[in-house]
Design an enzyme around this catalytic site. Structure first.
Site, mmCIF file in Angstrom:
data_model
loop_
_atom_site.group_PDB
_atom_site.id
_atom_site.type_symbol
_atom_site.label_atom_id
_atom_site.label_comp_id
_atom_site.label_asym_id
_atom_site.label_seq_id
_atom_site.Cartn_x
_atom_site.Cartn_y
_atom_site.Cartn_z
ATOM 1 N N HIS A 1 83.073 -5.209 -6.901
ATOM 2 C CA HIS A 1 83.375 -3.727 -6.183
ATOM 3 C C HIS A 1 82.215 -2.867 -6.869
ATOM 4 C CE1 HIS A 1 85.614 -0.638 -4.328
ATOM 5 N NE2 HIS A 1 85.455 0.209 -5.463
ATOM 6 N N ASN B 1 74.917 -11.265 -2.745
ATOM 7 C CA ASN B 1 75.373 -11.928 -3.660
ATOM 8 C C ASN B 1 75.233 -13.496 -3.685
ATOM 9 O OD1 ASN B 1 76.200 -9.891 -5.684
ATOM 10 N ND2 ASN B 1 76.823 -8.993 -4.013
ATOM 11 N N MET C 1 85.143 -8.020 3.344
ATOM 12 C CA MET C 1 85.742 -6.783 3.621
ATOM 13 C C MET C 1 87.079 -6.794 4.122
ATOM 14 S SD MET C 1 83.134 -5.360 2.299
ATOM 15 C CE MET C 1 83.323 -3.636 2.733
ATOM 16 N N LYS C 2 87.930 -8.097 3.755
ATOM 17 C CA LYS C 2 89.484 -8.132 4.205
ATOM 18 C C LYS C 2 90.269 -8.025 2.763
ATOM 19 C CE LYS C 2 89.362 -8.227 8.597
ATOM 20 N NZ LYS C 2 90.291 -7.180 9.324
ATOM 21 N N ILE C 3 91.407 -7.557 3.090
ATOM 22 C CA ILE C 3 92.445 -7.760 2.008
ATOM 23 C C ILE C 3 92.908 -9.175 2.037
ATOM 24 C CG2 ILE C 3 94.524 -6.914 0.910
ATOM 25 C CD1 ILE C 3 93.605 -4.214 2.102
ATOM 26 N N GLY D 1 75.507 -10.919 2.536
ATOM 27 C CA GLY D 1 75.491 -12.302 1.505
ATOM 28 C C GLY D 1 74.415 -12.521 0.555
ATOM 29 N N ASN E 1 86.308 -10.541 -7.667
ATOM 30 C CA ASN E 1 86.019 -9.627 -6.773
ATOM 31 C C ASN E 1 84.833 -8.671 -7.203
ATOM 32 O OD1 ASN E 1 85.735 -8.077 -4.294
ATOM 33 N ND2 ASN E 1 86.753 -6.606 -4.939
HETATM 34 C C1 GRF Z 1 78.691 -5.416 -2.036
HETATM 35 O O1 GRF Z 1 77.714 -4.404 -2.499
HETATM 36 C C2 GRF Z 1 79.927 -5.229 -2.452
HETATM 37 O O2 GRF Z 1 79.963 -4.432 -3.744
HETATM 38 C C3 GRF Z 1 80.430 -4.713 -1.391
HETATM 39 O O3 GRF Z 1 79.897 -5.266 -0.137
HETATM 40 C C4 GRF Z 1 78.507 -5.520 -0.691
HETATM 41 C C5 GRF Z 1 78.173 -6.923 0.111
HETATM 42 O O4 GRF Z 1 76.870 -7.335 -0.129
HETATM 43 N N1 GRF Z 1 82.023 -4.870 -1.280
HETATM 44 P P1 GRF Z 1 76.443 -8.635 0.301
HETATM 45 O O5 GRF Z 1 77.171 -9.335 1.554
HETATM 46 O O6 GRF Z 1 76.744 -9.767 -0.960
HETATM 47 O O7 GRF Z 1 74.965 -8.505 0.321
#
Ligand code: GRF
Length: 187
Positions: free
Chosen positions: A107, A16, A88-90, A14, A105
């Site tokens: 990426h 982000n 991490m899920k679709i 988390g 999203n």
């Molecule tokens: C990010 O780098 C994103 O691109 C990837 O998972 C990571 C998650 O980071 N899909 P966080 O959970 O926000 O630290």
């Protein structure tokens, strides 16, 4: 400024989410984080929700029709934007259709290059000179929706997976922030 209610989906650390919570306190930032969704009960990121008194909801993606319950929860908060931040899920196509608002999203590659997992490994294997991150709209095909913003950096000869991850994630946080401003300002 009237801020738009925003929901963040996470699965892990988390980082982000943490940055978005911080940024959302800026007077001029157009989003307010109203809800956090995690598919993982043990996600470290839930800590940031708790610490900031943001409601969170653990979704059990194994459950049949879980997306209906999830949507019901999200609707309670009048959410205008969902940000998948390390989720991490679709997302089921039916959920995307029923939500009817924007879902974005982050990426860790310069899409359309390297959809899916193990992006850093592929950058190194292919000896790419440039890499970065992408913020894009979520569509029914994985990592394929319209691109909102990309940020790049030059790969150095000695950059290993952890260095690439560190550099990419630093850019992801900026890209998320700028994309949300762009979305609410211009659409
Ligand atoms: C990010 O780098 C994103 O691109 C990837 O998972 C990571 C998650 O980071 N899909 P966080 O959970 O926000 O630290």
């Amino acid at each position: 400024m009237v801020k738009k209610n925003t929901c963040i989906f996470i699965s892990g650390y988390g980082s982000n989410l943490q940055t978005l919570i911080k940024k959302s306190r800026d007077y001029n930032f157009p989003a307010k984080i109203k809800l956090v969704i995690s598919n993982n009960l043990n996600a470290k990121g839930i800590f940031h929700a708790k610490k900031n008194s943001i409601p969170y909801y653990i979704v059990n993606t194994q459950k049949r029709n879980y997306d209906y319950e999830l949507l019901k929860e999200i609707k309670k908060y009048k959410i205008s934007l969902i940000c998948l931040a390390g989720y991490m899920k679709i997302i089921p196509d039916r959920f995307i259709k029923n939500f009817r608002k924007k879902i974005i999203n982050v990426h860790p590659s310069l899409l359309p290059k390297y959809k899916g997992l193990k992006t850093y490994e592929r950058v190194i294997k292919n000896k790419d000179i440039v890499t970065g991150c992408t913020i894009h709209y979520v569509s029914k095909n994985l990592d394929s929706g319209q691109i909102i913003l990309q940020k790049k950096f030059f790969v150095k000869k000695d950059d290993d997976i952890s260095v690439l991850k560190h550099k990419t994630q630093k850019l992801e946080r900026k890209a998320f922030f700028e994309s949300i401003i762009q979305i609410f300002r211009y659409t």
